[in-house]
Design an enzyme around this catalytic site. Sequence first.
Site, PDB file in Angstrom:
ATOM      1  N   ARG A   1       0.866  -1.176   0.000  1.00  0.00           N
ATOM      2  CA  ARG A   1       0.000   0.000   0.000  1.00  0.00           C
ATOM      3  C   ARG A   1       0.905   1.230   0.000  1.00  0.00           C
ATOM      4  NH1 ARG A   1      -1.394   4.010   3.420  1.00  0.00           N
ATOM      5  NH2 ARG A   1      -3.560   4.781   3.463  1.00  0.00           N
TER       6      ARG A   1
ATOM      7  N   ASP B   1       1.411   5.128   0.325  1.00  0.00           N
ATOM      8  CA  ASP B   1       0.745   6.210   1.038  1.00  0.00           C
ATOM      9  C   ASP B   1       0.908   7.548   0.314  1.00  0.00           C
ATOM     10  OD1 ASP B   1      -0.746   7.095   3.313  1.00  0.00           O
ATOM     11  OD2 ASP B   1       1.086   7.973   4.131  1.00  0.00           O
TER      12      ASP B   1
ATOM     13  N   LYS C   1      -0.558  11.246  -3.967  1.00  0.00           N
ATOM     14  CA  LYS C   1      -0.819  12.549  -4.583  1.00  0.00           C
ATOM     15  C   LYS C   1       0.403  13.453  -4.471  1.00  0.00           C
ATOM     16  CE  LYS C   1      -4.435  16.043  -4.908  1.00  0.00           C
ATOM     17  NZ  LYS C   1      -5.702  16.573  -4.344  1.00  0.00           N
ATOM     18  N   GLY C   2       1.330  13.065  -3.588  1.00  0.00           N
ATOM     19  CA  GLY C   2       2.517  13.882  -3.356  1.00  0.00           C
ATOM     20  C   GLY C   2       3.681  13.583  -4.289  1.00  0.00           C
TER      21      GLY C   2
ATOM     22  N   GLU D   1      -2.926   5.295  -2.123  1.00  0.00           N
ATOM     23  CA  GLU D   1      -3.799   6.305  -1.552  1.00  0.00           C
ATOM     24  C   GLU D   1      -3.610   7.607  -2.326  1.00  0.00           C
ATOM     25  OE1 GLU D   1      -4.606   7.954   2.904  1.00  0.00           O
ATOM     26  OE2 GLU D   1      -2.708   8.512   1.956  1.00  0.00           O
TER      27      GLU D   1
ATOM     28  N   HIS E   1      -8.090   3.864   8.750  1.00  0.00           N
ATOM     29  CA  HIS E   1      -7.509   4.355   9.995  1.00  0.00           C
ATOM     30  C   HIS E   1      -7.589   5.871  10.119  1.00  0.00           C
ATOM     31  CE1 HIS E   1      -4.380   4.500   6.947  1.00  0.00           C
ATOM     32  NE2 HIS E   1      -3.785   5.435   7.653  1.00  0.00           N
TER      33      HIS E   1
ATOM     34  N   LYS F   1     -30.845  -2.822  -3.287  1.00  0.00           N
ATOM     35  CA  LYS F   1     -31.416  -1.499  -3.065  1.00  0.00           C
ATOM     36  C   LYS F   1     -30.963  -0.946  -1.727  1.00  0.00           C
ATOM     37  CE  LYS F   1     -34.826  -0.350  -1.014  1.00  0.00           C
ATOM     38  NZ  LYS F   1     -35.578  -0.070   0.248  1.00  0.00           N
TER      39      LYS F   1
END
Length: 226
Positions: free
Chosen positions: A23, A25, A28-29, A50, A116, A204
Amino acid sequence: RIQDDIIEWLRWLRTDLGFDAFRFDNTKGYDGRFTEMFVAATDPRYVVSEYYDSNRNLVSSWLNSSNRSSTVFDFGLRYKLKESVKWDDYRMMMDEWMGPMLWYDKELAVSFTDNHDTAGDHHFDVSDHFGSTNQIAAGYAMILSHPSRPCIFWRDWMGKNRGIIQQLLEVRKRNEISPKSDWRVVHGKIGLYAAFIGDKLAMKLGADDWDPNQGLPKIEWKLAVS
């Protein structure tokens, strides 16, 4: 040098400690090409990143920059679903630009209700919890019935919703729902979200009634989980 050190460390995790999934982290950075580099050098069985945004253009751009080497957490679905369940207004789920990745990249989407961060597991007092026990169950009814790669939050698995989650997992497995499954929304409005997933499953959410058997000459759909 830094990139080489990271790759060496990831290889150590893979070969010496037996990790088979990563994973990444806060992706976006940094540019997605670095994720592609780390994945190519270590060959994990599974990767999720992420990328903390729900903007369709930004998420798609990052996925393309990583050469689609990683799945990503579907924040668009999480936040639209949370608000939809809270206010019983499923028009928000129909947002194709700031909403669920189901609309544009379901195969690389990792759906979730909490993690978390949102559940306030950190030492700082920040919480954006999905909701009550019933609201969380509704969230899992959505993510475990639809395409994507659903992720179960450990606290939910250990809590009051474990039984309903297990039932929903059995329904998902029995009906062979996968990230590639077809799906079709019938209603996305105040009081009702209804959809068909593949040709074996209907679901539904919401206060309003809906019956997939309506208009059919005989009963073809039977209740599995409620």
